[in-house]
Design an enzyme around this catalytic site. Sequence first.
Site, PDB file in Angstrom:
ATOM      1  N   HIS A 167       0.836  -1.329  -0.164  1.00 58.41           N
ATOM      2  CA  HIS A 167      -0.066  -0.124  -0.138  1.00 58.41           C
ATOM      3  C   HIS A 167       0.850   1.207  -0.094  1.00 58.41           C
ATOM      4  CE1 HIS A 167      -3.303   2.768   0.527  1.00 58.41           C
ATOM      5  NE2 HIS A 167      -4.019   2.068   1.385  1.00 58.41           N
ATOM      6  N   HIS A 170      -2.789   7.002  -0.728  1.00 57.06           N
ATOM      7  CA  HIS A 170      -3.945   7.199   0.071  1.00 57.06           C
ATOM      8  C   HIS A 170      -3.420   7.760   1.408  1.00 57.06           C
ATOM      9  CE1 HIS A 170      -7.091   4.844  -2.198  1.00 57.06           C
ATOM     10  NE2 HIS A 170      -6.722   5.929  -2.908  1.00 57.06           N
ATOM     11  N   TYR A 172      -1.147   7.335   3.458  1.00 54.79           N
ATOM     12  CA  TYR A 172      -0.357   6.203   4.288  1.00 54.79           C
ATOM     13  C   TYR A 172       1.125   6.341   4.640  1.00 54.79           C
ATOM     14  CZ  TYR A 172      -5.201   4.540   5.326  1.00 54.79           C
ATOM     15  OH  TYR A 172      -6.628   4.621   5.601  1.00 54.79           O
TER      16      TYR A 172
END
Length: 356
Positions: A167, A170, A172
Site C-alpha cells: 500500500h 492514500h 499512509y
Amino acid sequence: MVEIPLLTPYKMGDFHLSHRIVLPPLARMRSYGGIPQPHAILYYSQRATKGGLLIAEATCISDPFSKALLNAPGIWTKEQVEGWKPIVDAVHKKGGIFFCQIVHAGRASNYELHPNGEAPISSTDKGLTSTTPPRRLRIDEIPQIVNEFRLAARNAIEAGFDGVEIHGAHGYLIDQFLKDGVNDRTDDYGGSLANRSRFALEVVEAVVNEIGSNRVGIRLSPFSDFMDAVDSNPEALGLHVVEALNKYGILYCHIVEARISGVEERDDPRSIIPMRKAFKGTFIAAGGHDRESGNRAIADNHADLIAYGRLFLASPDLPKRFELNAPLNKYDRSTFYTSDPVVGYTDYPFLDSLSE
C-alpha cells in the site's frame, strides 16, 4: 456475439485471469481485535470467481503503530495468519486469485490505539487535524519498518495468499514519504524525487527478495489528496516511481486515477497514461469506472485490468452482471465501516436470488 473487453482473459505473470474485473482492497473494519474472522470467509468467497483477482482489505504489518482503523486486520501474529488461512482457502476453492494488501498507516494511525498515547510515526512531524502530531522517523529506524513489510509479506504467503500488494497510496506511510506536501525532510529520504521514493523502493526490494517479484504488486495514488497527502507535481512523481519499479520486475502496478470532488473526470489532464506506458508489468486502474468506461479503458489499452470498489462490494456477482448488462445493487455507504458481520457485508443479493 459482441465481445465484452472486461470479460476477456488475461495472463498476469504466472496467473491466468478469466476476466479483467478486480476486487480492490476495501476497508471493512470487521476483523475484531485485528484478527480475521470467519464471517470474512463468506464475504470474500461470494466475490471469488474462477480466474478472478481479489485483493484483500488493507492489512496491518505491526502493532500498534501501523493501524489506522479499529478492527482492521493484521498479519504480524501467528493467530492472524491462522485467521486468514480459511478465508484464503475459500477463495481458492472457487478458483480465485487472492492477494493481500499490506500497510503501515504512519501519521494516519489512531493514537488512541497506541500504548500510553505514543505519537504515530511518519516522514514528518507535521500532523493531521484528526490525529495527534506524528514523530519523524530517524534514518536508523527506517530499516525496521522495511523489515516489518518483509515479514508481513512472508506471513501472507504462509497464510496461503498468492501474493501481496504494497500500500503506497492514500496518505499512509509510504505515500507520506512520496508526497512533497507531507515529506519535509532534508536527509536522504527527502527533497528530490529519488530521495522521496527511496523508502518505497526499499520496501519493494525487501518484499521482492522475500517472496519473489512475481508475487508483488503496489498501489499508488499520485493525484489523491486523501489525508492531506498532496504533491506539487503528481505527474512527475507517478512517472518517476513506476519507471523505478521496473528495476524490480514486480507483477503489477495499481494506480488510483484522479478525481475532482469525488466524481471521475476522464478528460482530466492529470492522466495516468504516461505511467501506463512506462510500466512494464500488468497495469490496474481504479477510479470510479462503470461497465461502459471499464470496457472502453480495456479496449483502448488504457489499462490491463479495472478495479471496482463500491460496485463489487454491493454486487458480489459483478462479473456476471456485467456479462448480462444487468442492473447492479445499490450500495449503502452507512454500512461500509460498521462492525456488523452480516448487514452491509454479506447480505447483498445475487442476481439469481432476485429472479427467484
